[in-house]
Design an enzyme around this catalytic site. Structure first.
Site, PDB file in Angstrom:
ATOM      1  N   GLU A  50     -13.473 -40.974 -13.326  1.00  0.00           N
ATOM      2  CA  GLU A  50     -14.302 -40.818 -12.123  1.00  0.00           C
ATOM      3  C   GLU A  50     -13.700 -39.865 -11.102  1.00  0.00           C
ATOM      4  O   GLU A  50     -14.423 -39.194 -10.371  1.00  0.00           O
ATOM      5  CB  GLU A  50     -14.568 -42.176 -11.462  1.00  0.00           C
ATOM      6  CG  GLU A  50     -15.537 -43.072 -12.216  1.00  0.00           C
ATOM      7  CD  GLU A  50     -14.853 -43.962 -13.238  1.00  0.00           C
ATOM      8  OE1 GLU A  50     -13.651 -43.745 -13.513  1.00  0.00           O
ATOM      9  OE2 GLU A  50     -15.525 -44.882 -13.762  1.00  0.00           O
ATOM     10  N   PHE A 112     -17.369 -59.885 -10.661  1.00  0.00           N
ATOM     11  CA  PHE A 112     -16.774 -58.957 -11.621  1.00  0.00           C
ATOM     12  C   PHE A 112     -17.049 -57.516 -11.183  1.00  0.00           C
ATOM     13  O   PHE A 112     -18.169 -57.164 -10.855  1.00  0.00           O
ATOM     14  CB  PHE A 112     -17.362 -59.199 -13.021  1.00  0.00           C
ATOM     15  CG  PHE A 112     -16.867 -58.208 -14.042  1.00  0.00           C
ATOM     16  CD1 PHE A 112     -15.513 -58.165 -14.391  1.00  0.00           C
ATOM     17  CD2 PHE A 112     -17.735 -57.316 -14.636  1.00  0.00           C
ATOM     18  CE1 PHE A 112     -15.054 -57.242 -15.311  1.00  0.00           C
ATOM     19  CE2 PHE A 112     -17.271 -56.380 -15.568  1.00  0.00           C
ATOM     20  CZ  PHE A 112     -15.923 -56.341 -15.898  1.00  0.00           C
ATOM     21  N   GLN A 113     -16.036 -56.721 -11.191  1.00  0.00           N
ATOM     22  CA  GLN A 113     -16.100 -55.307 -10.772  1.00  0.00           C
ATOM     23  C   GLN A 113     -16.639 -55.149  -9.355  1.00  0.00           C
ATOM     24  O   GLN A 113     -17.356 -54.200  -9.051  1.00  0.00           O
ATOM     25  CB  GLN A 113     -16.900 -54.453 -11.766  1.00  0.00           C
ATOM     26  CG  GLN A 113     -16.169 -54.306 -13.106  1.00  0.00           C
ATOM     27  CD  GLN A 113     -16.710 -53.194 -13.986  1.00  0.00           C
ATOM     28  OE1 GLN A 113     -17.895 -52.896 -13.963  1.00  0.00           O
ATOM     29  NE2 GLN A 113     -15.829 -52.597 -14.784  1.00  0.00           N
ATOM     30  N   LYS A 162     -26.724 -53.492  -7.398  1.00  0.00           N
ATOM     31  CA  LYS A 162     -27.507 -53.418  -8.627  1.00  0.00           C
ATOM     32  C   LYS A 162     -28.926 -53.944  -8.431  1.00  0.00           C
ATOM     33  O   LYS A 162     -29.889 -53.356  -8.928  1.00  0.00           O
ATOM     34  CB  LYS A 162     -26.807 -54.197  -9.739  1.00  0.00           C
ATOM     35  CG  LYS A 162     -27.501 -54.013 -11.074  1.00  0.00           C
ATOM     36  CD  LYS A 162     -26.685 -54.516 -12.250  1.00  0.00           C
ATOM     37  CE  LYS A 162     -27.393 -54.127 -13.557  1.00  0.00           C
ATOM     38  NZ  LYS A 162     -26.645 -54.582 -14.733  1.00  0.00           N
ATOM     39  N   MET A 478       7.551 -27.658  -6.803  1.00  0.00           N
ATOM     40  CA  MET A 478       7.708 -27.738  -5.354  1.00  0.00           C
ATOM     41  C   MET A 478       8.681 -28.847  -4.984  1.00  0.00           C
ATOM     42  O   MET A 478       9.469 -28.711  -4.041  1.00  0.00           O
ATOM     43  CB  MET A 478       6.346 -27.943  -4.686  1.00  0.00           C
ATOM     44  CG  MET A 478       6.364 -27.706  -3.192  1.00  0.00           C
ATOM     45  SD  MET A 478       6.934 -26.041  -2.750  1.00  0.00           S
ATOM     46  CE  MET A 478       5.386 -25.150  -2.663  1.00  0.00           C
TER      47      MET A 478
END
Lengths: 588, 163
Positions: A50, A112-113, A162, A478
């Site tokens: 993502e 959940f999630q 949802k 760096m």
């Protein structure tokens, strides 16, 4: 007719003219993915992580005039997106990120999630929304796009539970948005603009300092006209590269921590500074008190009032759209025909040329080892300076900024504010989709590329023939440089052992790979990679570069703009010619 | 220097946390914060007491204005204003303290709003300084509990904060 929330969302995106949706499916967004499946107006780009979806959407915005859109699921999908969102926020990039959320009755129950996406992203978005009512959905999407691209742009997150995607409602997409509490500035104050012009005309040592705001505000043409018509010296920040043509003699190079000697000296010793869409960042001016120790008048044009007088108190603030403000300034100047005093300007240029004569970007060439600067120079040559360059973060980013002379805005894509390693490859991908005919290269290092290397797979799927130019020095360069300078060469965890064979990695993903170890091979291989035979292929170029090369000039933390660490050939340059001569104003 | 900022903001879920988040993220001070809806149900009014240099206060004001849900911000200190805060303070009121407590409440124009055999609960309104002065004036040992609303402020005269 009533349609589902998911369909409403899809219709909204179509209304906004979205071409690509960068995303990754999951439980909370299944309904949306089903609606995407049943439409063909925009294309979905399935990333492999993502974070990459958000960087790709971000770069899609950076390299075009459109707003990139990303779609992620709830919970881990949403948290993975956060780095990308913060990256866009720090660089003021317009973007809309849609995240799935658990169903409204489950919110707050540790479902959940489930994650509080609005809460997590609050400090790194321009604005965010949780859509609890399907009847608000279309108007919210409209607002999200409007907020993202207006004023000082930025990312906007829309979190959609949802159940909202599953319910039904009439679809009506509002034509206009009015938000009473949000009225971005456009035109600058006429009185302030006049004051600014007068200051500029009276200046003995004027200087123009241009930042990312001029790129985002599509003001490159106006910047160029102002600089050209008045014959002034100009510098761009890391974010502003391309706002003024990098190959023009009036351009002094990038300024700041790794800016050129002349750009930094001019910044310190100018007497009137006009800042355009720039924010006096710590990596640019270093210590404000030292910067102001040389008296100067500062004009600051910015669309965001909170950017003005934040680190440095300015004399003439002008809040407004930079393009508008510069147009008005140019109109007034054209009408009056006034120019700065030629004699003063000539003296100032003489001084600048003396500084420039030191050639602070000179490096020692080698026939044994590949110099990273040389690779960027050759890349510039071979692409005719026309490529879109997406960069990762580190030494290679600075060399890209220093040696690739960007003549056009939106040609240079890098994570300047947040400094996000892993930005480069997904950004190159997003830019290639926005500019299918352009040559797109990703300048990266072996550290950064591994932070989102999985996107080689996405590039394969969507045929984005990005050229990956990896400056592989087997170090987190760096970090190593700082450890060399400030930590007694104790290279703590900055050496990467067990690196993969990048040629094989590229091949495993279905691409072409080259390993380049000899300086004499740099040019031919670049020509091949960017040549017609490989035009349609992603090519991974693994340049084994000199491990000990450092980025110069460099301003150490706490030091001033005229206290640079200079490259070896400049070690005997009198760095502070004016330290004991504060009446420098009389010099020219 | 101490400043009282009055903020009109959309009466929407999450608006308060944006303001509070801004103060913590940018390391600004909040001495007190009070918020409630106004006569217009779509608007909340917040009063924040903060302190900082003029530059910091200017930045706070600008950053607040940048929040999408913030409609208006004024710094009440820029002109004449009135400030009030209410405190409920529960004190031990037994023996000779009982009479003394009543007297102190009267002097500060407080009202005793709950009484038990051993305690008084006093309601006191005034500037934050005045409430502080009351706490200073009584014996610390008798204080059982205090609760303060934080300051609310409003401009004097015909100056109004409205959209």
């Amino acid at each position: 007719m009533q349609i589902s929330g998911a369909e409403i969302l899809v219709r909204c995106l179509q209304e906004e003219g979205v071409e690509f949706l960068f995303g990754y499916p999951g439980g909370a967004v299944l309904e949306i993915y089903d609606a995407i499946f049943r439409q063909d107006k925009f294309k979905h780009v399935l990333v492999r992580h993502e974070q990459a979806a958000v960087h790709a959407a971000d770069a899609y915005s950076r390299s075009s005039d459109k707003v990139g859109v990303a779609l992620v699921t709830s919970g881990p999908g949403a948290t993975n997106a956060v780095t990308g969102i913060a990256t866009a926020y720090m660089d003021s990039i317009p973007m809309v990120v849609i995240s799935g959320q658990v169903a409204t009755p489950a919110i707050g129950l540790d479902a959940f999630q489930e994650v509080d996406m609005v809460g997590i992203t609050r400090p790194c978005v321009k604005h965010n929304f949780l859509v609890k009512d399907i009847n608000d959905l279309a108007a919210t999407i409209k607002k999200a796009f409007y907020i993202a691209k207006s004023g000082r742009p930025g990312p906007v997150v829309v979190d959609i539970p949802k159940d909202v995607t599953q319910q039904s409602a009439e679809f009506h997409y509002p034509e206009n948005v009015h938000i009473r509490s949000y009225v971005p500035a456009t035109r600058g104050h006429p009185g302030q603009i006049k004051k600014a012009i007068n200051l500029l005309l009276e200046a003995k040592r004027p200087y123009i300092y241009v930042g990312g705001g001029a790129v985002q505000g599509n003001a490159a043409a106006e910047v160029t006209e102002l600089v050209k018509s008045l014959g002034l010296p100009c510098t761009n920040t890391l974010m502003g590269l391309g706002a003024y043509p990098g190959s023009d003699p009036q351009f002094l190079g990038m300024l700041g921590m790794h800016g050129t000697y002349e750009a930094n000296m001019a910044m310190q010793y100018c007497d009137v500074l006009i800042a355009i869409g720039a924010r006096f960042d710590d990596r640019v001016i270093s210590v404000p008190s030292h910067f102001l120790s040389q008296p100067k008048k500062i004009i600051h044009i910015d669309v965001d009032p909170s950017s003005i007088s934040k680190r440095v108190k300015v004399d003439v603030p002008i809040v407004g759209d930079v393009k508008h403000v510069l147009r008005e300034m140019l109109d007034i100047l054209r009408q009056s025909g006034q120019k700065p005093d030629a004699a003063h300007l000539a003296g100032w240029w003489k001084q600048i040329e003396e500084w420039r004569g030191h050639n602070s970007l000179l490096y020692t060439p080698s026939t044994e080892l590949i110099k990273p600067q040389y690779v960027v120079e050759k890349l510039y040559e071979i692409t005719g300076g026309k490529a879109i360059i997406a960069s990762d973060v580190g030494q290679h980013q600075m060399w890209a900024a220093q040696y690739y002379k960007f003549d056009n805005p939106k040609q240079w894509l890098n994570s300047g504010g947040l400094g996000t390693m892993g930005f480069g490859l997904p950004a190159a991908m997003g830019a290639q989709l926005a500019n299918p005919d352009a040559t797109v290269a990703c300048i990266t290092g072996e550290g950064s590329i591994q932070m989102n290397i999985q996107e080689l797979s996405t590039c394969k799927q969507y045929h984005t023939p990005v050229k990956v130019v990896a400056l592989n020095n087997r170090y987190l360069g760096m970090v190593r440089q700082w450890q060399e300078f400030f930590y007694g060469t104790r290279y703590s965890e900055s050496y990467m052992d067990a690196l993969p064979d990048f040629v094989k990695v590229a091949e495993a993903y279905g691409h072409v790979g080259f390993k380049i170890e000899n300086p004499s091979d740099v040019e031919p291989v670049l020509r091949e990679a960017f040549g017609p035979a490989l035009k349609e292929r992603l090519v991974f170029l693994d340049f084994r570069t000199d491990q000990s090369e450092n980025v110069f000039p460099m301003i150490q933390n706490g030091k001033g703009l005229d206290q640079m660490d200079l490259p070896p050939h400049m070690r005997d340059v009198q760095q502070l010619p004016f330290e004991n001569n504060r009446d420098y104003g009389n010099m020219c | 220097m101490r400043h009282i900022l009055s903020i009109l903001l959309e009466n929407e879920a999450g608006a308060l946390s944006r303001v509070v988040g801004l103060f913590s993220a940018r390391a600004y001070n909040i001495d007190s914060l009070t918020v409630s809806t106004t006569e217009d149900a779509t608007l909340s009014r917040m009063t924040i007491v903060t302190h900082g240099s003029d530059e910091v206060i200017e930045q706070i004001t600008k950053q607040l204005n940048k929040l999408i849900e913030v409609v208006k911000v004024i710094d009440l200190n820029e002109s004449e204003h009135i400030e009030r805060e209410m405190m409920l303070i529960k004190v031990r009121a037994t023996g000779k303290d009982r009479e003394e407590m009543k007297r102190m409440a009267d002097i500060f124009r407080g009202r005793i709003i709950d009484v038990t055999e051993k305690t008084y609960t006093i309601e006191l309104t005034g500037t934050s300084d005045k409430l502080g002065a009351f706490i200073e004036a009584i014996d610390r040992a008798v204080i059982l509990e205090t609760v303060r609303t934080g300051a609310s402020g409003i401009g004097r005269g015909e100056r109004v904060l409205k959209i």
